[in-house]
Design a protein around this motif. Structure first.
Motif, mmCIF file in Angstrom:
data_model
loop_
_atom_site.group_PDB
_atom_site.id
_atom_site.type_symbol
_atom_site.label_atom_id
_atom_site.label_comp_id
_atom_site.label_asym_id
_atom_site.label_seq_id
_atom_site.Cartn_x
_atom_site.Cartn_y
_atom_site.Cartn_z
ATOM 1 N N THR A 178 2.621 23.376 -52.509
ATOM 2 C CA THR A 178 3.983 23.858 -52.241
ATOM 3 C C THR A 178 4.843 22.798 -51.562
ATOM 4 O O THR A 178 6.069 22.902 -51.570
ATOM 5 C CB THR A 178 3.960 25.125 -51.360
ATOM 6 O OG1 THR A 178 3.481 24.807 -50.051
ATOM 7 C CG2 THR A 178 3.119 26.224 -51.989
ATOM 8 N N VAL A 179 4.198 21.785 -50.967
ATOM 9 C CA VAL A 179 4.959 20.703 -50.336
ATOM 10 C C VAL A 179 4.751 19.386 -51.069
ATOM 11 O O VAL A 179 5.000 18.306 -50.527
ATOM 12 C CB VAL A 179 4.593 20.571 -48.842
ATOM 13 C CG1 VAL A 179 5.067 21.802 -48.077
ATOM 14 C CG2 VAL A 179 3.087 20.350 -48.639
ATOM 15 N N GLY A 180 4.271 19.479 -52.305
ATOM 16 C CA GLY A 180 4.217 18.301 -53.166
ATOM 17 C C GLY A 180 2.969 17.459 -53.091
ATOM 18 O O GLY A 180 2.935 16.356 -53.653
ATOM 19 N N VAL A 181 1.922 17.935 -52.431
ATOM 20 C CA VAL A 181 0.692 17.157 -52.290
ATOM 21 C C VAL A 181 -0.359 17.696 -53.250
ATOM 22 O O VAL A 181 -0.673 18.887 -53.238
ATOM 23 C CB VAL A 181 0.152 17.206 -50.849
ATOM 24 C CG1 VAL A 181 -1.166 16.411 -50.741
ATOM 25 C CG2 VAL A 181 1.186 16.660 -49.872
ATOM 26 N N ASN A 182 -0.917 16.830 -54.075
ATOM 27 C CA ASN A 182 -1.970 17.212 -55.019
ATOM 28 C C ASN A 182 -3.335 17.002 -54.380
ATOM 29 O O ASN A 182 -3.618 15.939 -53.828
ATOM 30 C CB ASN A 182 -1.867 16.373 -56.296
ATOM 31 C CG ASN A 182 -2.734 16.918 -57.408
ATOM 32 O OD1 ASN A 182 -2.275 17.686 -58.247
ATOM 33 N ND2 ASN A 182 -4.007 16.532 -57.425
ATOM 34 N N VAL A 183 -4.188 18.018 -54.453
ATOM 35 C CA VAL A 183 -5.525 17.978 -53.856
ATOM 36 C C VAL A 183 -6.580 17.981 -54.958
ATOM 37 O O VAL A 183 -6.518 18.803 -55.882
ATOM 38 C CB VAL A 183 -5.748 19.179 -52.923
ATOM 39 C CG1 VAL A 183 -7.180 19.209 -52.397
ATOM 40 C CG2 VAL A 183 -4.751 19.138 -51.757
ATOM 41 N N THR A 184 -7.549 17.069 -54.843
ATOM 42 C CA THR A 184 -8.630 16.963 -55.820
ATOM 43 C C THR A 184 -9.946 16.746 -55.092
ATOM 44 O O THR A 184 -9.994 16.037 -54.082
ATOM 45 C CB THR A 184 -8.391 15.775 -56.779
ATOM 46 O OG1 THR A 184 -7.231 16.030 -57.559
ATOM 47 C CG2 THR A 184 -9.569 15.567 -57.724
ATOM 48 N N VAL A 185 -11.016 17.361 -55.605
ATOM 49 C CA VAL A 185 -12.361 17.038 -55.121
ATOM 50 C C VAL A 185 -13.131 16.350 -56.244
ATOM 51 O O VAL A 185 -12.995 16.706 -57.410
ATOM 52 C CB VAL A 185 -13.130 18.281 -54.626
ATOM 53 C CG1 VAL A 185 -12.455 18.872 -53.405
ATOM 54 C CG2 VAL A 185 -13.298 19.329 -55.710
#
Length: 285
Positions: A178-185
């Motif tokens: 929602t604040v533009g940060v992409n999370v990946t594992v």
């Protein structure tokens, strides 16, 4: 994205003195990124510096000290990076430590120590860097393990920590988006690196201390040593991390090999747990 697109992007990577972290630092620099390669002991940086020089990217790799279990160290390192370069575009949580044993023999202190490095260290780095990743609409990438999806014999503490990281990141991902940060594992399987030696520095002593669990532990060790004999290289494991750093919209969960994809896939479709229990039972007999 091409190398020119990445030229001014700054990525901070933890645990870069060897293995996947070292390979990722060099590969990210080759992709054109400015790499802040961190490690707890910068006296161990020579292999990274040598690899970067051989790859022709020494000018894009800077080594800084960061100890993930020391909040002051984390804050200081992040502040130095942002002060120097004005931004932080991506973070790769890679630092970690293995732990082989079982709770009755090892005790609770070993569990706490394993969680401190592998889980709370990731949380601390994530907390410290998220404001800057929000500002750059950047990437948060965390190296977990197939052990973050599949519980494995004699890896209770390690898998507990990696399960916790996966749950943390899976929960954080939609919020960060929602604040533009992409999370990946990123989920590696067996990787040929110094990680195994650090997890079990003295195998005979470990088996001797295992009491009634010694036969099962020996069977597990024998099986594991064979699997690491055909492990993928650190360079191969680093490739999906660089993909997550550079592709337009990386997936939340990425494995580093076909074997890892098959192993994780077995768990994710195993609703009653019987398939995994049947599989891992063969590792200790």
């Amino acid at each position: 994205m091409n190398t020119q697109d990445n030229a001014m992007k700054t990525v901070l990577i933890t645990g870069t003195s060897s293995g996947i972290g070292l390979a990722t630092a060099v590969a990210a620099a080759r992709a054109g990124m400015r790499v802040i390669a961190t490690m707890r002991d910068t006296g161990k940086a020579e292999p990274l510096r040598r690899a970067a020089a051989e790859a022709g990217v020494a000018d894009r790799v800077e080594v800084l000290r960061l100890d993930v279990v020391d909040p002051a160290s984390v804050s200081s390192c992040v502040a130095e990076v942002v002060d120097r370069y004005g931004r932080l575009d991506a973070v790769v949580n890679n630092a970690g430590a293995g732990r082989v044993g079982t709770i009755e023999i090892g005790g609770i202190d070993e569990v706490r120590a394993t969680l401190e490095v592998n889980f709370f260290g990731v949380v601390e780095v994530t907390r410290a860097t998220l404001p800057h990743l929000r500002a750059s609409r950047g990437r948060l990438i965390t190296v977990t393990s197939v052990g973050g999806v599949v519980g494995q014999p004699f890896n209770e503490a390690y898998c507990a920590a990696k399960f916790a990281v996966e749950g943390f990141m899976e929960s954080l991902a939609p919020v960060a988006a929602t604040v533009g940060v992409n999370v990946t594992v990123i989920e590696p399987g067996a990787v040929a690196s110094e990680f195994v030696a650090s997890a079990v520095p003295d195998l005979p002593a470990l088996v001797d201390a295992a009491g009634p669990y010694a036969p099962a532990l020996q069977a597990y060790i024998d099986r594991t040593m064979k699997s690491f004999g055909t492990a993928q290289t650190a360079d191969d494991a680093a490739a999906p991390i660089v993909e997550a750093l550079t592709t337009e919209k990386p997936a939340f969960r990425m494995q580093t090999s076909d074997w890892a994809r098959g192993f994780v896939g077995t768990k994710l479709t195993d609703l009653d747990g019987s398939a995994i229990q049947s599989l891992t039972d063969t590792w200790v007999r």
